[in-house]
Write a protein that holds these residues in place. Structure first.
Motif: not given
Lengths: 255, 313
Positions: B28-39
């Motif tokens: 995960i990079r500094k300052g980013e928004i990461v969305a984790l998707l999954g059922p």
């Protein structure tokens, strides 16, 4: 950050705030219950009992009654303190926080000990209104009070961690500790027991606690005070070891 | 961009043998928004729990800000804030005391000004003296976010932050997440709502049966995996696709009034001009046409169903 003092203080304050919110349950109820014991056993029945080991019966039962409250309140406060976050799910925060096992125990058990010692002293003050009290060894009395409250709070913490329901929290105090206390010489000297029962009584750890605590008041004991102190210190170390194991393995706290 | 959170070969096998996470590698990079998707049950929450210290990993390493979350848990955890999926609050506490508790628990000295800032940002300032049990569900979720922000974390985990919240609160959350990112906070969120990931995230990861099957820049992912659809609104409805067009991946929709053609936007020849020419030759006129790109939702469904069929990316 080698010691999270803010974390310990937060847990401690949170637990103390809970006690203040439930002041009636935390302090008034145990003090009232113990007062009833003094009225019934000390004044009503005790008047016909005469003296036990040279002590007025009403005064004789004071150390045992304080111990009884100390046991049950320490167990209940500490077990409830750690079980409730497990029950409501708020334990996630504790587990994700930068607090060590030692700091967690210090916060929860420290608060439970504070509450129990305050309660013990309140019951002592209440008792002095009913019976003539004289404490021969006040420092030893305080040492017993602190060591017992700490040991049973640690024990309560263990129960709280292991418990899966509120019922399980009640089981050990009600089914184990209360009977052992009643049979442990809270209301009589074990010297009054017939032959073999006296020997059996010596297997009851509570006997050593009540005997030592009573010695600090009146200078008389069923067993030598040194043995009493060794016994409570041994229990203290056993509880510490179990808690260390719980945190080392994450047992019942983490998935 | 430097990595603020590094996960290597993370595996979690529960006592009953269930493998919740399989060899997860994630930066995960500094300052980013990461969305984790999954059922449901894919392993999203287990992943977050392992990073935050709630679940003990079976193997693998996690570092936050360079600190190993197992060995140097104090500085690592002090950086992380967690808003779990379940609403779990101290019902009898006031909003103010619960956020003060959270800040202290994470080792920070009291800072009423910061707490006030957090509570105001979450529209909780007026409720600060109220007991949590008296608040609505949406307000309780705000309280949980406030608790997670009380110690000024640089990494924030939001586990299904908008599950079961109303539209207004969801918009508020999105705005809050954006403003947090602007202040330098790295955000990892899990969600069922693909439009949320589409709206918010810089990068998207898809977890399926404990495996991170893809993690990529959102735009790149949509471009790489996305397909476009050309919809032709015919002047006269067709009963069936003409035999001359049998080789084309076409579908008739809206009672034969619309002809749909799916194509890969990355292909060298999309086939659109040829198709239009053939239609003209066949004397099939159309009134209008439009193209649309497949949504993240369709990409996600395709990815998961590809996995189910055993194919790999």
């Amino acid at each position: 950050m080698s010691f999270n003092g803010h974390g310990v203080w937060s847990i401690y304050r949170f637990e103390m705030a809970r006690a203040l919110r439930t002041l009636v349950q935390s302090l008034v109820t145990p003090v009232l219950t113990t007062s009833l014991y003094f009225v019934v056993f000390g004044s009503a029945i005790g008047g016909r009992m005469g003296e036990v080991e040279g002590v007025n019966y009403g005064a004789f039962i004071v150390p045992g009654l304080i111990m009884l409250s100390l046991f049950t309140e320490s167990l209940f406060n500490a077990s409830f303190g750690i079980y409730f976050p497990k029950f409501t799910g708020t334990i996630y925060e504790l587990l994700s926080a930068p607090v060590s096992a030692f700091e967690t125990v210090l916060g929860y058990v420290g608060a439970a000990v504070t509450k129990s010692v305050v309660l013990g002293l309140l019951i002592l003050a209440t008792a002095s209104l009913f019976v003539p009290l004289h404490i021969q060894h006040p420092l030893v009395m305080i040492a017993f009070l602190l060591l017992t409250a700490t040991t049973f709070s640690l024990f309560g913490f263990i129960i709280g961690v292991c418990a899966n329901s509120f019922e399980q929290i009640q089981v050990i105090p009600m089914l184990v500790v209360t009977p052992l206390t009643f049979l442990g010489g809270a209301f009589y000297s074990i010297d009054m027991l017939p032959g073999v029962w006296k020997t059996i009584a010596l297997f009851n750890p509570v006997v050593y606690l009540i005997s030592g605590f009573r010695w600090s008041f009146y200078g008389t004991a069923d067993v030598a005070v040194g043995i009493s102190l060794t016994a409570i210190s041994g229990c203290f170390l056993v509880c510490l070891a179990i808690i260390w194991w719980i945190f080392a393995t994450g047992y019942r706290l983490k998935k | 961009m430097p990595s603020i959170l590094t996960i290597r070969q993370l595996t979690k096998t529960y006592a009953n043998g269930f493998v919740a996470l399989k060899n997860i590698d994630l930066d995960i990079r500094k300052g980013e928004i990461v969305a984790l998707l999954g059922p449901n049950g894919a392993g999203k929450t287990t992943l977050i729990s392992a990073v935050c210290g709630i679940v003990t990993p079976s193997s693998g390493t996690i570092t936050a800000g360079g600190f190993d979350t197992a060995r140097a848990y104090r500085p690592a955890r002090a950086m992380i804030g967690l808003v779990p999926q379940e609403l779990a609050t101290d019902a009898f506490e006031s909003v103010w005391s619960t956020v003060s508790f959270s800040r202290g628990l994470f080792g920070r000295a009291p800072n009423p000004a910061h707490l006030e800032h957090v509570l105001r940002a979450l529209s909780l300032w007026d409720k600060r003296k109220d007991r949590i049990m008296t608040l609505s569900g949406g307000m309780k979720r705000r309280v949980m976010i406030a608790k997670a922000l009380a110690h000024e974390p640089s990494i924030l985990f939001l586990d299904e932050p908008t599950a079961g919240v109303d539209v207004e609160l969801r918009r508020d959350m999105w705005n809050l997440v954006r403003s947090l990112r602007e202040s330098g906070v790295t955000i990892i969120l899990t969600t069922h709502y693909i439009e949320e990931a589409e709206e918010m995230a810089d990068r998207v990861g898809v977890i399926h049966k404990g495996e991170l099957i893809v993690v990529d820049d959102k735009v790149a992912l949509m471009k790489k995996l996305g397909r476009k659809r050309l919809a032709l609104h015919l002047q006269e409805p067709l009963a069936a696709i003409p035999a001359a067009l049998a080789d084309w991946p076409l579908a008739l929709k809206a009672d034969g009034c619309e002809l749909h053609y799916e194509f890969d936007i990355n292909a060298e020849h999309t086939g659109v001009p040829t198709l239009l020419r053939q239609l003209s030759d066949l004397g099939i006129p159309f009134r209008d046409l439009n193209t649309s790109q497949s949504s993240l939702e369709e990409i996600f469904v395709n990815l998961v169903s590809d996995r189910e069929k055993g194919s790999h990316l």
